[in-house]
Every structure is written in structure tokens, then in C-alpha cells.
Design an enzyme around this catalytic site. Structure first.
Site, mmCIF file in Angstrom:
data_model
loop_
_atom_site.group_PDB
_atom_site.id
_atom_site.type_symbol
_atom_site.label_atom_id
_atom_site.label_comp_id
_atom_site.label_asym_id
_atom_site.label_seq_id
_atom_site.Cartn_x
_atom_site.Cartn_y
_atom_site.Cartn_z
ATOM 1 N N TRP A 95 0.834 -1.212 0.000
ATOM 2 C CA TRP A 95 0.000 0.000 0.000
ATOM 3 C C TRP A 95 0.866 1.260 0.000
ATOM 4 O O TRP A 95 1.798 1.357 0.815
ATOM 5 C CB TRP A 95 -0.885 -0.008 1.255
ATOM 6 C CG TRP A 95 -1.804 1.165 1.411
ATOM 7 C CD1 TRP A 95 -2.702 1.631 0.491
ATOM 8 C CD2 TRP A 95 -1.943 2.022 2.561
ATOM 9 N NE1 TRP A 95 -3.391 2.712 0.999
ATOM 10 C CE2 TRP A 95 -2.949 2.972 2.266
ATOM 11 C CE3 TRP A 95 -1.319 2.066 3.810
ATOM 12 C CZ2 TRP A 95 -3.334 3.960 3.178
ATOM 13 C CZ3 TRP A 95 -1.716 3.050 4.723
ATOM 14 C CH2 TRP A 95 -2.709 3.983 4.401
ATOM 15 N N LEU A 143 3.011 0.170 12.354
ATOM 16 C CA LEU A 143 3.775 1.325 12.855
ATOM 17 C C LEU A 143 2.982 2.624 12.707
ATOM 18 O O LEU A 143 3.556 3.713 12.751
ATOM 19 C CB LEU A 143 5.111 1.447 12.100
ATOM 20 C CG LEU A 143 6.129 0.322 12.357
ATOM 21 C CD1 LEU A 143 7.386 0.533 11.512
ATOM 22 C CD2 LEU A 143 6.494 0.234 13.840
ATOM 23 N N TYR A 170 -4.874 -0.536 -4.633
ATOM 24 C CA TYR A 170 -3.536 0.015 -4.379
ATOM 25 C C TYR A 170 -2.926 0.549 -5.681
ATOM 26 O O TYR A 170 -2.714 -0.190 -6.642
ATOM 27 C CB TYR A 170 -2.596 -1.039 -3.763
ATOM 28 C CG TYR A 170 -2.979 -1.463 -2.346
ATOM 29 C CD1 TYR A 170 -3.984 -0.822 -1.635
ATOM 30 C CD2 TYR A 170 -2.329 -2.523 -1.719
ATOM 31 C CE1 TYR A 170 -4.350 -1.222 -0.358
ATOM 32 C CE2 TYR A 170 -2.680 -2.931 -0.428
ATOM 33 C CZ TYR A 170 -3.699 -2.275 0.234
ATOM 34 O OH TYR A 170 -4.056 -2.672 1.503
ATOM 35 N N GLN A 223 -8.516 -8.664 8.231
ATOM 36 C CA GLN A 223 -7.360 -7.756 8.167
ATOM 37 C C GLN A 223 -7.728 -6.411 8.803
ATOM 38 O O GLN A 223 -8.236 -5.519 8.151
ATOM 39 C CB GLN A 223 -6.914 -7.559 6.717
ATOM 40 C CG GLN A 223 -5.627 -6.766 6.639
ATOM 41 C CD GLN A 223 -4.949 -6.820 5.269
ATOM 42 O OE1 GLN A 223 -4.611 -5.795 4.726
ATOM 43 N NE2 GLN A 223 -4.735 -7.996 4.730
ATOM 44 N N SER A 256 -0.799 -1.594 9.116
ATOM 45 C CA SER A 256 -0.239 -0.372 9.712
ATOM 46 C C SER A 256 0.276 -0.588 11.138
ATOM 47 O O SER A 256 -0.088 0.154 12.071
ATOM 48 C CB SER A 256 -1.247 0.791 9.682
ATOM 49 O OG SER A 256 -1.275 1.368 8.400
ATOM 50 N N GLN A 277 14.778 -0.250 6.208
ATOM 51 C CA GLN A 277 13.621 -0.315 7.116
ATOM 52 C C GLN A 277 13.173 -1.764 7.290
ATOM 53 O O GLN A 277 12.946 -2.248 8.395
ATOM 54 C CB GLN A 277 12.455 0.505 6.545
ATOM 55 C CG GLN A 277 12.726 1.999 6.444
ATOM 56 C CD GLN A 277 11.601 2.743 5.740
ATOM 57 O OE1 GLN A 277 10.804 2.165 5.003
ATOM 58 N NE2 GLN A 277 11.549 4.056 5.928
HETATM 59 P P1 NDP Z 1 3.286 0.665 8.732
HETATM 60 O O1 NDP Z 1 2.352 1.298 9.683
HETATM 61 O O2 NDP Z 1 4.295 -0.253 9.303
HETATM 62 O O3 NDP Z 1 3.978 1.804 7.887
HETATM 63 C C1 NDP Z 1 4.989 1.488 6.978
HETATM 64 C C2 NDP Z 1 5.785 2.743 6.660
HETATM 65 O O4 NDP Z 1 6.463 3.209 7.841
HETATM 66 C C3 NDP Z 1 6.884 2.484 5.650
HETATM 67 O O5 NDP Z 1 6.407 2.489 4.329
HETATM 68 C C4 NDP Z 1 7.832 3.615 5.969
HETATM 69 O O6 NDP Z 1 7.248 4.830 5.490
HETATM 70 C C5 NDP Z 1 7.781 3.641 7.501
HETATM 71 N N1 NDP Z 1 8.723 2.693 8.116
HETATM 72 C C6 NDP Z 1 8.655 1.321 8.145
HETATM 73 N N2 NDP Z 1 9.676 0.790 8.829
HETATM 74 C C7 NDP Z 1 10.417 1.829 9.273
HETATM 75 C C8 NDP Z 1 11.604 1.902 10.027
HETATM 76 N N3 NDP Z 1 12.216 0.814 10.478
HETATM 77 N N4 NDP Z 1 12.116 3.140 10.304
HETATM 78 C C9 NDP Z 1 11.501 4.250 9.861
HETATM 79 N N5 NDP Z 1 10.365 4.245 9.107
HETATM 80 C C10 NDP Z 1 9.814 3.040 8.827
HETATM 81 O O7 NDP Z 1 2.487 -0.218 7.653
HETATM 82 P P2 NDP Z 1 1.569 0.223 6.409
HETATM 83 O O8 NDP Z 1 0.699 1.352 6.755
HETATM 84 O O9 NDP Z 1 2.435 0.332 5.214
HETATM 85 O O10 NDP Z 1 0.674 -1.074 6.284
HETATM 86 C C11 NDP Z 1 1.285 -2.329 6.002
HETATM 87 C C12 NDP Z 1 0.460 -3.060 4.962
HETATM 88 O O11 NDP Z 1 -0.836 -3.319 5.473
HETATM 89 C C13 NDP Z 1 0.192 -2.308 3.657
HETATM 90 O O12 NDP Z 1 1.276 -2.349 2.773
HETATM 91 C C14 NDP Z 1 -0.995 -3.072 3.136
HETATM 92 O O13 NDP Z 1 -0.576 -4.277 2.527
HETATM 93 C C15 NDP Z 1 -1.772 -3.364 4.406
HETATM 94 N N6 NDP Z 1 -2.844 -2.358 4.619
HETATM 95 C C16 NDP Z 1 -4.140 -2.805 4.611
HETATM 96 C C17 NDP Z 1 -5.184 -1.944 4.779
HETATM 97 C C18 NDP Z 1 -6.574 -2.463 4.751
HETATM 98 O O14 NDP Z 1 -7.523 -1.672 4.751
HETATM 99 N N7 NDP Z 1 -6.762 -3.751 4.716
HETATM 100 C C19 NDP Z 1 -4.974 -0.487 4.977
HETATM 101 C C20 NDP Z 1 -3.576 -0.133 5.003
HETATM 102 C C21 NDP Z 1 -2.569 -1.037 4.860
HETATM 103 P P3 NDP Z 1 8.049 6.074 4.871
HETATM 104 O O15 NDP Z 1 8.184 5.846 3.414
HETATM 105 O O16 NDP Z 1 7.128 7.192 5.184
HETATM 106 O O17 NDP Z 1 9.393 6.130 5.556
#
Ligand code: NDP
Length: 327
Positions: free
Chosen positions: A21, A212, A54, A180, A210, A292
Site C-alpha cells: 500500500w 507502525l 492500491y 485484516q 499499519s 527499514q
Molecule cells: P506501517 O504502519 O508499518 O507503515 C509502513 C511505513 O512506515 C513504511 O512504508 C515507511 O514509510 C515507515 N517505516 C517502516 N519501517 C520503518 C523503520 N524501520 N524506520 C523508519 N520508518 C519506517 O504499515 P503500512 O501502513 O504500510 O501497512 C502495512 C500493509 O498493510 C500495507 O502495505 C498493506 O498491505 C496493508 N494495509 C491494509 C489496509 C486495509 O484496509 N486492509 C490499509 C492499510 C494497509 P516512509 O516511506 O514514510 O518512511
């Protein structure tokens, strides 16, 4: 890598998985997306999460091209898609959970992902306009056709999930086996309260999103506003406003002090906290950079540092533990 049972199924899912995402087909180059998948697979990740919405189908195209290039054994990994939002011309028949959109959405996702079947197929949101029985039956048609192996829900209420199970039982069909939900230190109610009966009596698995809080729980927004993050993407101002509040940052600061004290980086600490919940089958990681992802994989080895004392101190900081009804 640790593997966990996906609810009551026989599937062993990696405790950490990779999602796409906002990153695949949008924030990051396709070459970076490919690298992230390769790093994840090599670390033992066996689940890659996606959805029709996505990057309006592009995320699945990027993932599909990478899967084709890597040519990993199809039996060694699982890939998902989610149906509901649609994206083509936004016509009424191109979204929702009608039999029509579920069947057509699945065919289209399989083409974009270049796979013969989708392992986990999710109803991305509940559809108040479509009878749940129609959705359950459409999902079972796909299962009977071999196009979907397991189906589940995302952000459905406990009542809606239970109704889907009742419809499935009534027609001798397969009910939803995984949900999910969002789950992280700020968002706890569904997983820690609403769904408890579904875990106990239906054996529901979870693929949580999400972890984090879109990166806020990495602690990187504590001192300044880094420029190369998702919060800088045009059109995502709503996400920044929702996640980057003074109140949340104050809690993140206290969490960081505690994480420092036990020698963990905050991302590892926050992810280990999610992993510690036995009702979490897999934590879906998001990452825009390889470092990350590599850091986040170390969360599994960090779970043991979250002792009962540390968990209690987390509660004192967060003050958001759901209060369970006492029957
Ligand atoms: P997170 O809350 O873990 O956020 C991930 C983001 O945090 C990264 O893209 C990066 O962003 C930052 N990050 C991750 N690791 C680190 C680190 N070690 N140090 C610093 N920054 C870090 O997860 P997502 O929000 O991406 O959600 C994960 C997955 O869940 C999605 O990819 C999707 O597959 C699913 N999802 C499902 C939903 C649903 O409705 N079913 C809705 C949303 C997500 P940056 O580029 O800003 O640094």
C-alpha cells in the site's frame, strides 16, 4: 522467521509479511519494490499483500512482474488481493461486494498479478448495499473454481463477520477465515475486544495492517519532519493529519524512552508489541527502503524483551487498553 497458523486453517504464515500500500506503483521505483520482495522472501516471508485499489491496479502489476521474474516455486509463497473499492471508471457495477464485482475483480487481479489463483482474497470493507449471503456465495464460487484458496474480510465488524459465518453454515459453504484489521499501539479495540469471540469460537486468523501507524511509531517524526516519507506525498494530507497529532507524538516520545531503556529501536519495539499478541497471525510490514525492512525483521527476536513489567509500563504510557465487558 517464525511461522504461525492462520487461524483454524492448515496454513503456516510467516509472522512478518510484506504489503504494498502506497509504496508499490506509487512512492517507490519498481526496482526498489522488487528488491524489497527479494529481501523479504530471503528472510522467510511467505505472504505478500495487495489490493485492487492500491495505486489503482499498479501495485498488483508491479508485484506480478516481480513474481514472474523471480519465478519462485508457486507453492512457497502466498499472495493476496482485496476487492471492494474498484478503480476503473468508478461505475456502480465496478465496486462493492456484489457477485459481479467479486468475480470480475478476482479475474482482473489474477491477470495483474500474473497468477493462476489468489491465496487469500479479502473483502476490503463491508458493503451495506449487498446481502452478505451473496458475497459468501460469490467467494465460494471462486473457491470452487480454484481461483481463490481462502477468503476473508478487512475492517468488518464482529457482527458482520459472524453473519457471514451463519450464511456459510446455512449453505454448507466456507466462511471467512481471516480478517485484516488495523492493529498497532494506538488502534486496539477490534483485535483486543470486538473479535475475541471470533478468535475463540470461529478460530479466525488475522493479517494486521499499519503496525507502525504509517511510520509514526518508528519515532522518526519526534524531532523534525523528514522529507522523503509517505506524509510528503500529495493527496495524503489526510493520513498525515490523522497520524501526526501532538497527543500521539507525546506518547511516542515516552515509548521511545522505554524502548531505549531496554535497548531496542522503536520500530522493533512497536512491531514486537504487535507480534506478542497471540491472535495476530501475521504483521504486514510496509517499507519504502531496504534498511527499514531489514530492521523490522529483527522484531521477532525482540519479543522476549517485552517482559510483563515492560508491558505494564506500556499500558501506563498508552492508557488505551480496551476495557472488556464483565459478563
Ligand atoms: P506501517 O504502519 O508499518 O507503515 C509502513 C511505513 O512506515 C513504511 O512504508 C515507511 O514509510 C515507515 N517505516 C517502516 N519501517 C520503518 C523503520 N524501520 N524506520 C523508519 N520508518 C519506517 O504499515 P503500512 O501502513 O504500510 O501497512 C502495512 C500493509 O498493510 C500495507 O502495505 C498493506 O498491505 C496493508 N494495509 C491494509 C489496509 C486495509 O484496509 N486492509 C490499509 C492499510 C494497509 P516512509 O516511506 O514514510 O518512511
Amino acid at each position: 522467521m517464525e511461522y504461525r497458523k492462520l487461524g483454524n486453517t492448515g496454513i503456516q504464515i510467516s509472522a512478518l509479511s510484506l504489503g504494498s500500500w502506497l509504496t508499490f506503483g506509487k512512492q517507490i521505483d519498481d526496482s526498489v519494490a522488487e528488491k524489497l520482495m527479494e529481501v523479504a522472501y530471503e528472510a522467510g516471508v511467505n505472504f505478500f499483500d495487495n489490493a485492487e485499489i492500491y495505486a489503482r491496479g499498479k501495485s498488483e502489476l508491479v508485484m506480478g512482474a516481480a513474481l514472474k521474474k523471480f519465478n519462485w516455486s508457486r507453492s512457497s509463497y502466498m499472495v493476496s488481493s482485496k476487492v471492494f473499492f474498484g478503480f476503473e471508471d468508478n461505475k456502480p457495477t465496478q465496486r462493492g461486494l456484489s457477485r459481479k464485482h467479486i468475480i470480475e475483480g478476482c479475474e482482473a487481479a489474477m491477470k495483474r498479478l500474473q497468477v493462476d489463483y489468489i491465496d487469500l482474497y479479502f473483502c476490503h470493507r463491508p458493503d451495506k448495499q449487498t446481502p452478505i449471503s451473496e458475497t459468501v456465495q460469490a467467494m465460494n464460487t471462486l473457491i470452487q473454481q480454484g481461483k481463490v484458496l481462502y477468503w476473508g474480510t478487512s475492517e468488518w465488524s464482529a457482527q458482520e463477520i459472524l453473519q457471514a459465518h451463519l450464511e456459510a453454515v446455512r449453505h454448507n459453504l466456507m466462511g471467512p477465515i481471516m480478517e485484516q484489521p488495523q492493529y498497532n499501539l494506538f488502534e486496539r479495540k477490534k483485535l483486543e475486544d470486538d473479535y475475541l469471540h471470533l478468535f475463540k469460537y470461529q478460530g479466525m486468523g488475522t493479517t494486521i495492517w499499519s503496525p507502525l501507524a504509517s511510520g509514526v511509531l518508528s519515532g522518526k517524526y519526534l524531532n523534525d519532519m523528514p522529507s522523503d516519507t509517505r506524509f510528503g506525498i500529495e493527496g495524503l494530507e489526510w493520513l498525515k493529519e490523522r497520524n501526526l497529532t501532538v497527543e500521539k507524538l507525546e506518547k511516542v516520545k515516552s515509548l521511545k524512552n522505554l524502548a531505549d531503556e531496554i535497548g531496542l529501536s522503536l520500530p522493533k519495539f512497536a512491531l514486537a508489541w504487535c507480534l506478542k499478541n497471540p491472535n495476530v497471525s501475521t504483521v504486514i510490514l510496509g517499507a519504502s527502503k531496504e534498511f527499514q525492512l531489514k530492521e523490522n525483521f529483527e522484531a521477532i527476536a525482540s519479543i522476549s524483551l517485552l517482559t510483563p513489567d515492560v508491558m505494564e509500563r506500556i499500558e501506563t504510557i498508552m492508557q488505551n487498553k480496551p476495557v472488556l465487558a464483565d459478563f
